[in-house]
Every structure is written in C-alpha cells, then in structure tokens.
Scaffold this motif. Structure first.
Motif, PDB file in Angstrom:
ATOM      1  N   THR A 237       0.850  -1.190   0.000  1.00  0.00           N
ATOM      2  CA  THR A 237       0.000   0.000   0.000  1.00  0.00           C
ATOM      3  C   THR A 237       0.879   1.230   0.000  1.00  0.00           C
ATOM      4  O   THR A 237       1.810   1.340   0.799  1.00  0.00           O
ATOM      5  CB  THR A 237      -0.901   0.016   1.246  1.00  0.00           C
ATOM      6  N   ALA A 238       0.575   2.177  -0.894  1.00  0.00           N
ATOM      7  CA  ALA A 238       1.333   3.430  -0.959  1.00  0.00           C
ATOM      8  C   ALA A 238       0.971   4.317   0.223  1.00  0.00           C
ATOM      9  O   ALA A 238      -0.162   4.310   0.706  1.00  0.00           O
ATOM     10  CB  ALA A 238       1.024   4.163  -2.258  1.00  0.00           C
ATOM     11  N   LYS A 239       1.948   5.077   0.687  1.00  0.00           N
ATOM     12  CA  LYS A 239       1.705   6.008   1.790  1.00  0.00           C
ATOM     13  C   LYS A 239       0.725   7.094   1.353  1.00  0.00           C
ATOM     14  O   LYS A 239      -0.124   7.527   2.124  1.00  0.00           O
ATOM     15  CB  LYS A 239       3.029   6.648   2.216  1.00  0.00           C
ATOM     16  N   ARG A 240       0.873   7.530   0.111  1.00  0.00           N
ATOM     17  CA  ARG A 240      -0.005   8.577  -0.432  1.00  0.00           C
ATOM     18  C   ARG A 240      -0.652   8.081  -1.708  1.00  0.00           C
ATOM     19  O   ARG A 240       0.024   7.829  -2.701  1.00  0.00           O
ATOM     20  CB  ARG A 240       0.781   9.839  -0.721  1.00  0.00           C
ATOM     21  N   ALA A 241      -1.966   7.974  -1.679  1.00  0.00           N
ATOM     22  CA  ALA A 241      -2.709   7.597  -2.875  1.00  0.00           C
ATOM     23  C   ALA A 241      -2.778   8.804  -3.798  1.00  0.00           C
ATOM     24  O   ALA A 241      -2.651   9.939  -3.355  1.00  0.00           O
ATOM     25  CB  ALA A 241      -4.106   7.137  -2.498  1.00  0.00           C
ATOM     26  N   GLY A 242      -2.987   8.550  -5.062  1.00  0.00           N
ATOM     27  CA  GLY A 242      -3.092   9.656  -6.007  1.00  0.00           C
ATOM     28  C   GLY A 242      -2.718   9.193  -7.389  1.00  0.00           C
ATOM     29  O   GLY A 242      -3.268   8.220  -7.887  1.00  0.00           O
ATOM     30  N   ALA A 243      -1.758   9.869  -7.976  1.00  0.00           N
ATOM     31  CA  ALA A 243      -1.331   9.529  -9.330  1.00  0.00           C
ATOM     32  C   ALA A 243      -0.759   8.109  -9.343  1.00  0.00           C
ATOM     33  O   ALA A 243      -0.194   7.640  -8.359  1.00  0.00           O
ATOM     34  CB  ALA A 243      -0.274  10.517  -9.806  1.00  0.00           C
ATOM     35  N   ARG A 244      -0.910   7.447 -10.483  1.00  0.00           N
ATOM     36  CA  ARG A 244      -0.363   6.095 -10.619  1.00  0.00           C
ATOM     37  C   ARG A 244       1.151   6.128 -10.520  1.00  0.00           C
ATOM     38  O   ARG A 244       1.795   7.024 -11.039  1.00  0.00           O
ATOM     39  CB  ARG A 244      -0.783   5.495 -11.947  1.00  0.00           C
ATOM     40  N   LYS A 245       1.692   5.118  -9.827  1.00  0.00           N
ATOM     41  CA  LYS A 245       3.142   5.012  -9.663  1.00  0.00           C
ATOM     42  C   LYS A 245       3.528   3.541  -9.736  1.00  0.00           C
ATOM     43  O   LYS A 245       2.693   2.661  -9.543  1.00  0.00           O
ATOM     44  CB  LYS A 245       3.583   5.646  -8.349  1.00  0.00           C
ATOM     45  N   ALA A 246       4.800   3.287 -10.002  1.00  0.00           N
ATOM     46  CA  ALA A 246       5.289   1.917 -10.076  1.00  0.00           C
ATOM     47  C   ALA A 246       5.190   1.272  -8.697  1.00  0.00           C
ATOM     48  O   ALA A 246       5.706   1.804  -7.720  1.00  0.00           O
ATOM     49  CB  ALA A 246       6.723   1.897 -10.570  1.00  0.00           C
ATOM     50  N   MET A 247       4.501   0.111  -8.634  1.00  0.00           N
ATOM     51  CA  MET A 247       4.339  -0.603  -7.373  1.00  0.00           C
ATOM     52  C   MET A 247       4.467  -2.089  -7.634  1.00  0.00           C
ATOM     53  O   MET A 247       4.159  -2.570  -8.723  1.00  0.00           O
ATOM     54  CB  MET A 247       2.960  -0.324  -6.758  1.00  0.00           C
ATOM     55  N   SER A 248       4.916  -2.813  -6.602  1.00  0.00           N
ATOM     56  CA  SER A 248       4.994  -4.259  -6.729  1.00  0.00           C
ATOM     57  C   SER A 248       4.856  -4.919  -5.368  1.00  0.00           C
ATOM     58  O   SER A 248       5.094  -4.305  -4.336  1.00  0.00           O
ATOM     59  CB  SER A 248       6.324  -4.676  -7.364  1.00  0.00           C
ATOM     60  N   VAL A 249       4.477  -6.192  -5.409  1.00  0.00           N
ATOM     61  CA  VAL A 249       4.451  -7.038  -4.225  1.00  0.00           C
ATOM     62  C   VAL A 249       4.753  -8.453  -4.692  1.00  0.00           C
ATOM     63  O   VAL A 249       4.361  -8.850  -5.796  1.00  0.00           O
ATOM     64  CB  VAL A 249       3.091  -6.961  -3.483  1.00  0.00           C
ATOM     65  N   SER A 250       5.484  -9.199  -3.873  1.00  0.00           N
ATOM     66  CA  SER A 250       5.890 -10.546  -4.230  1.00  0.00           C
ATOM     67  C   SER A 250       5.944 -11.411  -2.982  1.00  0.00           C
ATOM     68  O   SER A 250       6.408 -10.963  -1.928  1.00  0.00           O
ATOM     69  CB  SER A 250       7.268 -10.503  -4.889  1.00  0.00           C
ATOM     70  N   VAL A 251       5.460 -12.653  -3.112  1.00  0.00           N
ATOM     71  CA  VAL A 251       5.564 -13.637  -2.037  1.00  0.00           C
ATOM     72  C   VAL A 251       6.117 -14.918  -2.650  1.00  0.00           C
ATOM     73  O   VAL A 251       5.646 -15.369  -3.695  1.00  0.00           O
ATOM     74  CB  VAL A 251       4.198 -13.931  -1.377  1.00  0.00           C
ATOM     75  N   GLN A 252       7.124 -15.486  -1.991  1.00  0.00           N
ATOM     76  CA  GLN A 252       7.738 -16.718  -2.471  1.00  0.00           C
ATOM     77  C   GLN A 252       7.839 -17.713  -1.322  1.00  0.00           C
ATOM     78  O   GLN A 252       8.425 -17.417  -0.286  1.00  0.00           O
ATOM     79  CB  GLN A 252       9.139 -16.434  -3.022  1.00  0.00           C
ATOM     80  N   ALA A 253       7.253 -18.886  -1.505  1.00  0.00           N
ATOM     81  CA  ALA A 253       7.427 -19.964  -0.537  1.00  0.00           C
ATOM     82  C   ALA A 253       8.739 -20.661  -0.864  1.00  0.00           C
ATOM     83  O   ALA A 253       9.093 -20.820  -2.043  1.00  0.00           O
ATOM     84  CB  ALA A 253       6.270 -20.953  -0.625  1.00  0.00           C
ATOM     85  N   ARG A 254       9.491 -21.057   0.163  1.00  0.00           N
ATOM     86  CA  ARG A 254      10.792 -21.706  -0.050  1.00  0.00           C
ATOM     87  C   ARG A 254      10.594 -22.936  -0.940  1.00  0.00           C
ATOM     88  O   ARG A 254       9.726 -23.750  -0.696  1.00  0.00           O
ATOM     89  CB  ARG A 254      11.413 -22.125   1.274  1.00  0.00           C
ATOM     90  N   GLY A 255      11.412 -23.007  -1.990  1.00  0.00           N
ATOM     91  CA  GLY A 255      11.333 -24.121  -2.926  1.00  0.00           C
ATOM     92  C   GLY A 255      10.387 -23.882  -4.088  1.00  0.00           C
ATOM     93  O   GLY A 255      10.253 -24.727  -4.965  1.00  0.00           O
ATOM     94  N   SER A 256       9.709 -22.741  -4.112  1.00  0.00           N
ATOM     95  CA  SER A 256       8.765 -22.418  -5.191  1.00  0.00           C
ATOM     96  C   SER A 256       9.150 -21.102  -5.846  1.00  0.00           C
ATOM     97  O   SER A 256       9.980 -20.357  -5.330  1.00  0.00           O
ATOM     98  CB  SER A 256       7.347 -22.291  -4.638  1.00  0.00           C
ATOM     99  N   ARG A 257       8.529 -20.817  -6.956  1.00  0.00           N
ATOM    100  CA  ARG A 257       8.745 -19.537  -7.633  1.00  0.00           C
ATOM    101  C   ARG A 257       7.914 -18.449  -6.974  1.00  0.00           C
ATOM    102  O   ARG A 257       6.847 -18.720  -6.432  1.00  0.00           O
ATOM    103  CB  ARG A 257       8.348 -19.643  -9.100  1.00  0.00           C
ATOM    104  N   PRO A 258       8.391 -17.199  -7.043  1.00  0.00           N
ATOM    105  CA  PRO A 258       7.612 -16.112  -6.443  1.00  0.00           C
ATOM    106  C   PRO A 258       6.344 -15.811  -7.237  1.00  0.00           C
ATOM    107  O   PRO A 258       6.297 -15.999  -8.453  1.00  0.00           O
ATOM    108  CB  PRO A 258       8.566 -14.917  -6.476  1.00  0.00           C
ATOM    109  N   VAL A 259       5.340 -15.357  -6.525  1.00  0.00           N
ATOM    110  CA  VAL A 259       4.099 -14.870  -7.134  1.00  0.00           C
ATOM    111  C   VAL A 259       4.137 -13.364  -6.993  1.00  0.00           C
ATOM    112  O   VAL A 259       4.343 -12.842  -5.903  1.00  0.00           O
ATOM    113  CB  VAL A 259       2.859 -15.465  -6.435  1.00  0.00           C
ATOM    114  N   ARG A 260       3.965 -12.642  -8.128  1.00  0.00           N
ATOM    115  CA  ARG A 260       4.136 -11.185  -8.124  1.00  0.00           C
ATOM    116  C   ARG A 260       2.932 -10.460  -8.705  1.00  0.00           C
ATOM    117  O   ARG A 260       2.236 -10.972  -9.560  1.00  0.00           O
ATOM    118  CB  ARG A 260       5.342 -10.809  -8.993  1.00  0.00           C
ATOM    119  N   ASP A 261       2.780  -9.247  -8.240  1.00  0.00           N
ATOM    120  CA  ASP A 261       1.888  -8.276  -8.879  1.00  0.00           C
ATOM    121  C   ASP A 261       2.720  -7.022  -9.043  1.00  0.00           C
ATOM    122  O   ASP A 261       3.229  -6.469  -8.066  1.00  0.00           O
ATOM    123  CB  ASP A 261       0.653  -8.000  -8.034  1.00  0.00           C
ATOM    124  N   LYS A 262       2.872  -6.597 -10.278  1.00  0.00           N
ATOM    125  CA  LYS A 262       3.739  -5.451 -10.580  1.00  0.00           C
ATOM    126  C   LYS A 262       3.042  -4.601 -11.636  1.00  0.00           C
ATOM    127  O   LYS A 262       2.516  -5.124 -12.605  1.00  0.00           O
ATOM    128  CB  LYS A 262       5.069  -5.980 -11.113  1.00  0.00           C
TER     129      LYS A 262
END
Length: 137
Positions: free
Chosen positions: A75-100
């Motif tokens: 979550t961005a500290k300040r909402a407003g104009a679109r900006k580059a954002m990402s989130v990723s979760v990786q379980a050990r032994g698996s590939r990461p799942v991302r939203d970018k």
C-alpha cells in the motif's frame, strides 16, 4: 414478459447471500477462542491473521496468514497519481508470485500456499521498498 429488473434483484440477493455465507464460514473456522488481536481480517484485500507490517519510506507491505496460505499487499503512503508498485511472495522451494504495475493505491493481493515452509516477501512503491529474508518458518 419478464422484466430485467427482477432478474437483477435476484442476482444481487444471491451475491449478497453468498458473501454473507462466506463471512459466516470464515468466522466459524476462526473458532470461539480467537481474540481481537488474532481475528480474521474480512473485507480487506487478504483474508487471515495479519502477521507482519513492513513499513518503508513510500509505503508498507502487510502480510497475512491463514491455514497454510500467505497473502501480501503493498500500500502506498499517499494515494493519487499512478506510480510503479509491486508485491511478491515466495514460498521456499517455489517460484515467487508477483503483482507489478502502475497503481494509484495498492499492488496485490498475492497469495501462495506455503504450508509449513518459510516465505520471502518484497514490496516497493516508486523504486523504494522492503525485502525480508525467510520469515514465518
């Protein structure tokens, strides 16, 4: 002739009923011994117990866990104009799942089945971010 209005009302009622049933099931699964600090988060981007908040200069990553699944949202500290954002979760032994992408408020949620494995979580807003080592082991 039947009107489209009647069918729309039925669909809305079915949708609301299904949402209410899902919420009731989740609360029942939480059990009676769940205190306020361990209550399931309903209606947010992730379902489960909030286990970590990872703050950084331009936002934060919140990590949730329930029944072997780990979910994260940036979550961005300040909402407003679109900006580059990402989130990723990786379980050990698996590939990461991302939203970018370019978002105004939040990236994610992303969810992985971790079981009893450690996970690594990363998130960023406008080029600044946070990355964990292996956590929740």
């Amino acid at each position: 002739m039947s009107s489209g209005r009647g069918r729309g009302r039925i669909r809305r009622r079915l949708t609301l009923g299904a949402a209410g049933l899902a919420a009731a099931v989740l609360l029942a699964l939480a059990g009676p011994g769940v205190g306020a600090a361990h209550a399931l988060v309903l209606g947010g981007p992730c379902v489960g117990h909030k286990v970590r908040t990872l703050p950084f200069s331009t936002g934060k990553v919140e990590v949730f866990k329930t029944r072997g699944y780990v979910c994260a949202v940036t979550t961005a500290k300040r909402a407003g104009a679109r900006k580059a954002m990402s989130v990723s979760v990786q379980a050990r032994g698996s590939r990461p799942v991302r939203d970018k992408g370019r978002y105004a408020r939040r990236a994610g949620p992303v969810t992985v089945h971790a079981g009893h494995r450690c996970v690594r979580v990363t998130g960023s807003v406008s080029g600044r971010g946070v990355s964990t080592g292996w956590i929740l082991c």
